[in-house]
Every structure is written in structure tokens, then in C-alpha cells.
Design a protein around this motif. Sequence first.
Motif, PDB file in Angstrom:
ATOM      1  N   GLY A 127       9.546  51.057  23.622  1.00 28.01           N
ATOM      2  CA  GLY A 127      10.175  49.753  23.836  1.00 28.01           C
ATOM      3  C   GLY A 127      11.334  49.536  22.883  1.00 28.01           C
ATOM      4  O   GLY A 127      12.105  50.434  22.608  1.00 28.01           O
ATOM      5  N   THR A 128      11.421  48.318  22.358  1.00 26.35           N
ATOM      6  CA  THR A 128      12.490  47.940  21.429  1.00 26.35           C
ATOM      7  C   THR A 128      11.919  47.822  20.030  1.00 26.35           C
ATOM      8  O   THR A 128      10.888  47.189  19.831  1.00 26.35           O
ATOM      9  CB  THR A 128      13.127  46.602  21.853  1.00 26.35           C
ATOM     10  N   MET A 129      12.609  48.447  19.077  1.00 26.15           N
ATOM     11  CA  MET A 129      12.190  48.389  17.675  1.00 26.15           C
ATOM     12  C   MET A 129      13.292  47.742  16.851  1.00 26.15           C
ATOM     13  O   MET A 129      14.469  47.842  17.188  1.00 26.15           O
ATOM     14  CB  MET A 129      11.936  49.793  17.124  1.00 26.15           C
ATOM     15  N   THR A 130      12.898  47.110  15.754  1.00 26.30           N
ATOM     16  CA  THR A 130      13.862  46.517  14.832  1.00 26.30           C
ATOM     17  C   THR A 130      13.668  47.135  13.456  1.00 26.30           C
ATOM     18  O   THR A 130      12.541  47.226  12.967  1.00 26.30           O
ATOM     19  CB  THR A 130      13.672  44.987  14.757  1.00 26.30           C
ATOM     20  N   VAL A 131      14.772  47.562  12.867  1.00 31.47           N
ATOM     21  CA  VAL A 131      14.760  48.153  11.534  1.00 31.47           C
ATOM     22  C   VAL A 131      15.733  47.350  10.683  1.00 31.47           C
ATOM     23  O   VAL A 131      16.837  47.030  11.131  1.00 31.47           O
ATOM     24  CB  VAL A 131      15.221  49.625  11.582  1.00 31.47           C
TER      25      VAL A 131
END
Length: 143
Positions: free
Chosen positions: A70-74
Motif C-alpha cells: 500500500g502507501t507508506m510514510t517515511v
Amino acid sequence: MTTRPTLSSLHLLPAMLLVMTLAAPATAATLTIEVQQVATPGELMVAVFDQAGQWLKQPLRGLRQAAAAGTMTVQVPDLPDGDYAVSLFVDRNANGKLDSNAIGMPTEPYAFSNDAAGNFGPPSFDKAKLSVKGDTRAVIHLP
């Protein structure tokens, strides 16, 4: 009775202001990278570069985070305002490197800031460069 500043003390004023400015803490920003289309479990490897001469050789910062579909945030905290370029890949087998086939083509998903692409190789630092001025958000799509 009031004391008037002397000529010599007025000459020190610019130097004192300069010292106070240099002693002030530098503004630090957070670069938030939204990585979309993460399709493979593994480890998300993120490298942040601040110099064209070090592009894809020596990152300013490197981050490793468990990848999830899916979508990841770093988040990359404490960056001074400036120009940066990001490269990332999903390390499917957790060996700490971007694997490639016999002719040198990467076999693991990878991408660059600005969704930059190169011709017969990686994009240049300038194509992947993004400006960080205060807290900044960037979106990168994995293929």
C-alpha cells in the motif's frame, strides 16, 4: 545622569549582532516522503542525498523500515533548508542491497524523488532534486 554610548562601543554592535545570529539555532525541517504502490513485503530502503557529487554513492541519511503493501510514510527529520534527492527501493530478501540481474537491471522495485527516470541508467541528481523549505512533503511512486 545618563551615559552615552562611546564611538568604540557602537563599532562593536555589528559584531555582537553577527555573533548572536551565528549562535541562533539553524532552522530544521522534516521531509515527509509518501511512498505509493508498495506491492512487495520486505524492507523499504531510503537514501537522502544533498550533493550531486555524492548522488547514489554516499547518502547524507539512510533509513530502513519494514515495508508493507500500500502507501507508506517515511519521515526524515532535522534537515536544513536546501536541495535534496531521494532514492529508494524495496529490499525483498533483506540483504541490504538493490539486487540486479546478469545485465545489471534491478530486480527489486526502486524509485527516485520527483518520480525521476533515467535513460539507460539512473536519473541525474538534478532530475531527482527537490527543494526543502520548512516541513516538506514528497510523493514517490514505486513501479
